[in-house]
Motif scaffolding. Structure first.
Motif, PDB file in Angstrom:
ATOM      1  N   PHE A 108      82.584  70.704  62.722  1.00 21.99           N
ATOM      2  CA  PHE A 108      82.974  71.877  61.981  1.00 21.99           C
ATOM      3  C   PHE A 108      82.186  72.062  60.633  1.00 21.99           C
ATOM      4  N   LEU A 109      82.036  71.090  60.139  1.00 23.68           N
ATOM      5  CA  LEU A 109      81.061  71.113  58.647  1.00 23.68           C
ATOM      6  C   LEU A 109      79.648  71.619  58.911  1.00 23.68           C
ATOM      7  N   GLU A 110      79.110  71.050  59.936  1.00 26.68           N
ATOM      8  CA  GLU A 110      77.917  71.751  60.352  1.00 26.68           C
ATOM      9  C   GLU A 110      77.889  73.127  60.520  1.00 26.68           C
ATOM     10  N   GLN A 111      78.788  73.522  61.335  1.00 27.52           N
ATOM     11  CA  GLN A 111      78.655  74.757  61.647  1.00 27.52           C
ATOM     12  C   GLN A 111      78.992  75.818  60.864  1.00 27.52           C
ATOM     13  N   THR A 112      79.811  75.616  59.725  1.00 27.23           N
ATOM     14  CA  THR A 112      80.226  76.692  58.866  1.00 27.23           C
ATOM     15  C   THR A 112      79.126  76.514  57.949  1.00 27.23           C
ATOM     16  N   ASP A 113      79.111  77.826  57.139  1.00 34.71           N
ATOM     17  CA  ASP A 113      78.157  78.061  56.040  1.00 34.71           C
ATOM     18  C   ASP A 113      78.511  77.322  54.847  1.00 34.71           C
ATOM     19  N   PRO A 114      77.663  77.066  53.980  1.00 31.46           N
ATOM     20  CA  PRO A 114      78.108  76.904  52.657  1.00 31.46           C
ATOM     21  C   PRO A 114      78.890  77.756  52.020  1.00 31.46           C
TER      22      PRO A 114
END
Length: 493
Positions: free
Chosen positions: A295-301
């Motif tokens: 989830f951290l990797e697939q969401t944008d900053p």
């Protein structure tokens, strides 16, 4: 439990370590916890039978079988009483290094005096967890070290000795129960016959003052530059650095540097650390760290402007009760924060919840660190604690703070390093810098650090950092509104 754990630990290490070769011992203990020794307990400590375990022999030596610890949030009334008696929260912070927090030992002692007077009256000596463990090792009462002692709201941060007015505001006859405070590098004594006979240590083995886990982490991280910042991601989260010009505030804690008497350690403490991250994982990421990290990797900053305030436990910084609060900032373009619309919502989608808890924790750390005079952005961050092994989390840390992140080991290593430092000071007959132990050899020892996450090498890093600054200002604005609505008073007077 702690006494039994020491026995278990030494038994488990015995097949791997020749205790007879150990020249000095020190240790790391959780901060703020207090142990209440019964009158006459010193005699029990001095006459321990090496054929028996520690715990059964100590039962009668304790006025209270349990210890208040840093997780105790029940002393709000006592905190306010101490602050009122000493001129307010900011005045107390200027005197002792921090305002009265529920975890601090002084307010917890005051509650013991007020609600369990029989225990207080039957107490001959009060130890911190660190000095309790050192007392076991020397077979007598060990002094509290000045660094761990700064977490009591009882020590003058300038003179590094107990303050009479703070003692009087806390409980009667307290000075004799606390005893004197000593520098962290001093020798507490030699190892008691109990350990010499039971585990075959040398009778000449020195016991160097134990200290708290965060001060030991600072020693183990070999922080020596005001440009460095350390972040410990554990059950609680802490942010700390060093300074020679401490600035008392309502946000942070000031403690003497355990390995350099000329400087201070500035520390921010957050009660909602790993347990809160795990709660969000369990609710929204199928109780899986793999799903959480995906989830951290697939969401944008920046998370589309979604800001989460997650307090599974009553929080210390900011002072807020249990509760989860979610907001969406409508635009993330630079400009006036006051002109940016935002609205509250009940819940985010699961990936956004995961990113919101991580970004929110680091944005809060950055904002409060800057208020306390810590370097922002720092030259580098040294990350430690259980969650520091999570590369996805460290990547967000680097982006928000705008610097590279390194990883070492710290607390137990720092205690061992402090044992060597105390031994060296004893040999020299005076204080010597701890860097004498490792100068020029850091990279060939376990003190070396690995670059975990770089910063500034990728196109867009600088722009992302500026956008996070904008989001940080919005977060601090909302945080203050929440404190005014739900929190205890943080006013200086």
């Amino acid at each position: 439990m702690w006494a039994e754990a020491l026995d278990v630990l030494l038994h488990k290490l015995k097949p791997k370590v020749d205790y007879g070769r150990v020249a000095a011992v020190s240790g790391s203990a959780q901060q703020h916890g207090s142990v209440y020794w019964a009158h006459g307990a010193g005699a029990a400590l001095a006459s321990l039978d090496p054929a028996e375990g520690l715990a059964p022999q100590l039962a009668a030596a304790l006025a209270a079988p349990e210890s208040p610890v840093w997780m105790d949030g029940s002393t709000t009334a006592q905190c306010r009483e101490v602050e009122a008696a000493l001129g307010g929260a900011l005045a107390l912070a200027a005197m002792t290094g921090c305002r009265a927090h529920e975890r601090c030992t002084g307010p917890q002692i005051r509650k013991m005096f007020q609600t369990r007077r029989d225990v207080y009256d039957n107490t001959g000596r009060i130890s911190l967890v660190s000095s309790f463990m050192a007392s076991l090792l020397i077979g007598g009462y060990a002094c509290i070290d000045q660094t761990d002692g700064a977490g009591m709201n009882l020590m003058d941060i300038q003179t590094r000795q107990l303050r009479e007015d703070a003692l009087e505001a806390t409980a009667p006859d307290l000075e004799v129960k606390i005893g004197k405070l000593v520098p962290a590098h001093e020798i507490a004594g030699t190892l008691a016959p109990y350990f010499v006979q039971r585990f075959q240590f040398s009778r000449n083995c020195l016991v160097v003052q134990w200290s708290g886990d965060n001060p030991n982490s600072l020693a183990g991280l070999t922080l020596s530059s005001p440009g460095d910042l350390a972040i410990s991601l554990g059950t609680s989260d802490t942010v700390f650095g060093i300074t020679d010009m401490p600035e008392p505030s309502l946000d942070g804690n000031i403690l003497p540097n355990p390995v350099d008497p000329k400087t201070y350690m500035v520390m921010l403490c957050y009660k909602n650390g790993s347990l809160t991250r795990e709660d969000i994982r369990d609710r929204y990421a199928e109780k899986s760290w793999d799903v959480f990290n995906n989830f951290l990797e697939q969401t944008d900053p920046l998370n589309g402007g979604k800001l989460g305030f997650y307090y599974k436990e009553q929080e210390i910084l900011p002072p807020l009760p249990v509760g989860y609060h979610r907001y969406i900032v409508d635009t993330l373009t630079s400009g006036s924060s006051a002109e940016t619309a935002r609205h509250q919502t009940d819940e985010f989608d699961p990936p956004s919840e995961v990113r919101a808890v991580i970004e929110g924790q680091f944005l809060s750390m950055k904002g409060h660190a800057e208020r306390c005079g810590l370097p922002v952005p720092p030259k580098r961050i040294i990350a430690t604690g259980g969650a520091s092994s999570n590369q996805a989390i460290l990547k967000i840390m680097a982006s928000i703070f705008g610097c590279p992140v390194y990883r070492p080991d710290s607390a137990s290593l720092g205690a061992a390093l402090r044992a060597a430092h105390g031994w060296l000071c004893k040999q020299q007959g005076d204080f010597v810098p701890i860097s004498r132990l490792y100068s020029g050899r850091l990279e060939t020892t376990s003190l070396s650090m690995k670059l975990a996450v770089p910063f500034g090498d990728c196109q867009g890093d600088a722009e992302l950092l500026n956008n996070y600054k904008f989001l940080l200002n919005k977060r601090l604005e909302i945080e203050q509104e929440l404190v005014e609505r739900f929190g205890r008073c943080t006013c200086a007077k």
